[in-house]
Write a protein that holds these residues in place. Structure first.
Motif, PDB file in Angstrom:
ATOM      1  N   CYS B   9       0.827  -1.123   0.042  1.00  0.00           N
ATOM      2  CA  CYS B   9       0.060   0.048   0.206  1.00  0.00           C
ATOM      3  C   CYS B   9       0.858   1.177   0.049  1.00  0.00           C
ATOM      4  O   CYS B   9       0.421   2.260  -0.801  1.00  0.00           O
ATOM      5  N   CYS B  41      -3.027  -5.966   1.403  1.00  0.00           N
ATOM      6  CA  CYS B  41      -2.175  -5.416   2.244  1.00  0.00           C
ATOM      7  C   CYS B  41      -1.695  -6.546   3.033  1.00  0.00           C
ATOM      8  O   CYS B  41      -2.413  -7.361   3.289  1.00  0.00           O
ATOM      9  N   CYS B  42      -0.369  -6.492   3.480  1.00  0.00           N
ATOM     10  CA  CYS B  42       0.175  -7.602   4.210  1.00  0.00           C
ATOM     11  C   CYS B  42      -0.237  -7.639   5.668  1.00  0.00           C
ATOM     12  O   CYS B  42      -0.003  -8.447   6.747  1.00  0.00           O
ATOM     13  N   ALA B  44       0.585  -5.678   8.338  1.00  0.00           N
ATOM     14  CA  ALA B  44       1.767  -4.900   9.000  1.00  0.00           C
ATOM     15  C   ALA B  44       1.664  -5.180  10.541  1.00  0.00           C
ATOM     16  O   ALA B  44       1.178  -6.188  10.824  1.00  0.00           O
ATOM     17  N   CYS B  80       6.847  -4.868   4.629  1.00  0.00           N
ATOM     18  CA  CYS B  80       6.047  -6.112   3.960  1.00  0.00           C
ATOM     19  C   CYS B  80       6.955  -7.267   3.790  1.00  0.00           C
ATOM     20  O   CYS B  80       6.506  -8.364   4.117  1.00  0.00           O
TER      21      CYS B  80
END
Ligand code: SF4
Ligand code: SF4
Ligand code: SF4
Ligand code: SF4
Lengths: 175, 282
Positions: B9, B41-42, B44, B80
């Motif tokens: 992102c 998205c990972c 985070a 990431c």
């Protein structure tokens, strides 16, 4: 009944906390130790002493930045960074909540953003965090500058297969 | 070479200079980038701080999508990169977890592709000699300290980054493009990125400490390989201490004289153009 120590060890699922011999190397390298209520190695001692409420209620577990310096330098591979994750999760699940409320609210706004579009749309996520935390006025001088520089693009593309993302949240029972 | 590319992102928003310069440099070095299909998205630090299974599943969804292309995946954002390596580590070590997460994501995880950060790819696949050969304008007068931060390096068994307490790859690359890299002992200290918004006062202190140390080392700028470090170091230090902060790819692009290499400097929060102008680099 399971002791607090046994419960935490089970969730860490790695080197048990008893391996710690309190050399304090973790604390010496921890960037936020000076702001913490209890030092990282002190938390281990408290868990061994069964001080469940004190630990789960402490600001320490929320001020950990997950920088992984402690586990990197521990002579016994005690994974304090993972321990902090486990304790945060236990604080949420047991209803104790977060001593540092805004930190948890930030995480919730962030995850809500992923649930909504699959990717983080920074301005929307920030707006949601500000509403949830009531912290409306910090960063007001930074945001317009970022907007002008095209950094806060209002339309970042979403993930297309949102069903798979929503499923992940469903099946892992997001808080 | 050809690799999968996971921008994450940040590279679409606050880290757009990293995305632009990474693409330009990759093109010039014959690294073809294929974006991972329909990435998400990972998760985070917000995911792993609150829900372990969620954090592994969000990363696994992306790794599984990347596996469809059967190539190494380049992950420029250190946060990431760290989450992907961590997910890989847990999925490979724990069969029960793997089965559970595959059920959550609804697809099988093979674990057959390498997760790599661009420092490693450029240093080890392209090499310092090939990099210097493409320099048309050595960046004389620029004195960076290289800042690796935390998430590229730690924990070491997971990240597998060379010399994790005193890394050198970024320093060598900066030397190869003609800068006078300064040595310092804060290469891997944390800048506080994950609390930048929710606990700003602590983070300002941490950034001030880094900037003071960089100045003491004789640096006139800082080089990073992480959009979160960049955002943090670009905005949070107190005004008297700020130094220009660059993505390493922006400086490589400038030294190679690539098209558009001067554009990305315009959107930094702390304007690096006066320094670059004074050194006659732009
Ligand atoms: S570094 Fe390891 S052994 Fe030493 S106090 Fe910390 S956790 Fe215990
Ligand atoms: S991971 Fe947390 S406890 Fe460990 S050194 Fe970093 S901030 Fe301190
Ligand atoms: S680092 Fe942050 S913003 Fe970037 S993809 Fe991962 S979670 Fe999303
Ligand atoms: S932003 Fe700071 S805390 Fe986060 S990875 Fe980069 S160095 Fe570490």
């Amino acid at each position: 009944m399971e002791t607090f120590l046994e419960e935490v060890n089970k969730k860490i699922h790695g080197v048990p906390l008893q391996a710690c011999y309190h050399c304090r190397k973790c604390t010496a390298g921890c960037p936020t130790a000076s702001h913490m209520e209890y030092n990282p190695n002190k938390v281990i001692k408290m868990i061994q002493n069964g001080q469940r409420d004190k630990v789960l209620n402490s600001s320490t577990i929320w001020l950990c930045l997950s920088c992984e310096t402690c586990i990197t330098r521990c002579p016994n591979q005690v994974d304090i960074a993972r321990m902090m994750d486990v304790l945060r999760q236990m604080a949420i699940e047991s209803g104790v909540g977060a001593r540092e409320k805004n930190i948890l609210k930030f995480h919730q706004a962030f995850l809500a953003g992923i649930k909504r579009g699959g990717r983080i749309n920074e301005p929307m996520m920030m707006a949601q965090y500000k509403l949830m935390s009531g912290d409306l006025f910090s960063d007001v001088t930074i945001a317009p500058g970022m907007f002008l520089k095209g950094k806060l693009s209002l339309l970042s593309p979403r993930t297309k297969d949102m069903k798979s993302v929503k499923n992940i949240f469903e099946k892992t029972k997001n808080i | 070479m050809k690799v999968s590319y996971y921008p994450g992102c940040s590279l679409h928003a606050t880290g757009k200079e990293y995305d632009q310069s990474m693409k330009a440099v990759s093109r010039a070095l014959n690294i073809e980038l294929k974006e991972v299909d329909d990435w998400s998205c990972c998760g985070a630090s917000s995911a792993h701080s609150t829900n372990f299974d969620l954090s592994i599943a969000l990363s696994a969804r992306n790794l599984i999508n990347a596996e469809k292309d059967s190539m190494d995946v380049m992950v420029p954002c250190a946060a990431c990169f760290n989450r992907f390596k961590m997910a890989e580590h847990h999925l490979k070590a724990d069969k029960d977890l793997k089965a559970k997460i595959e059920g959550v994501v609804g697809a099988k995880y093979q674990g057959g592709i390498a997760i790599r950060n661009p420092i490693d790819i450029i240093y080890n696949e392209i090499g310092i000699d090939a990099l210097s050969a493409k320099v048309v304008k050595p960046l004389a007068g620029l004195k960076p300290v290289s800042y690796y931060g935390c998430l590229l390096l730690r924990p070491p068994e997971v990240c597998e980054f060379e010399n994790y307490e005193n890394p050198f790859m970024l320093d060598k690359m900066m030397g190869a493009i003609g800068t006078d890299v300064k040595n310092w002992s804060y290469k891997t200290d944390c800048c506080g990125g994950s609390l930048s918004i929710s606990k700003t006062a602590i983070v300002v202190d941490m950034c001030d400490k880094l900037m003071s140390a960089a100045r003491e080392a004789g640096a006139n700028c800082v080089v990073t390989a992480c959009p979160l470090c960049m955002a943090n170091l670009d905005m949070r230090p107190s005004s008297g201490l700020k130094l220009p902060v660059f993505y390493f790819t922006e400086l490589i692009s400038l030294a190679m004289g690539l098209d558009g290499s001067k554009e990305t400097f315009k959107s930094h929060m702390f304007d690096p153009q006066p320094l670059l102008g004074q050194l006659q680099l732009i």
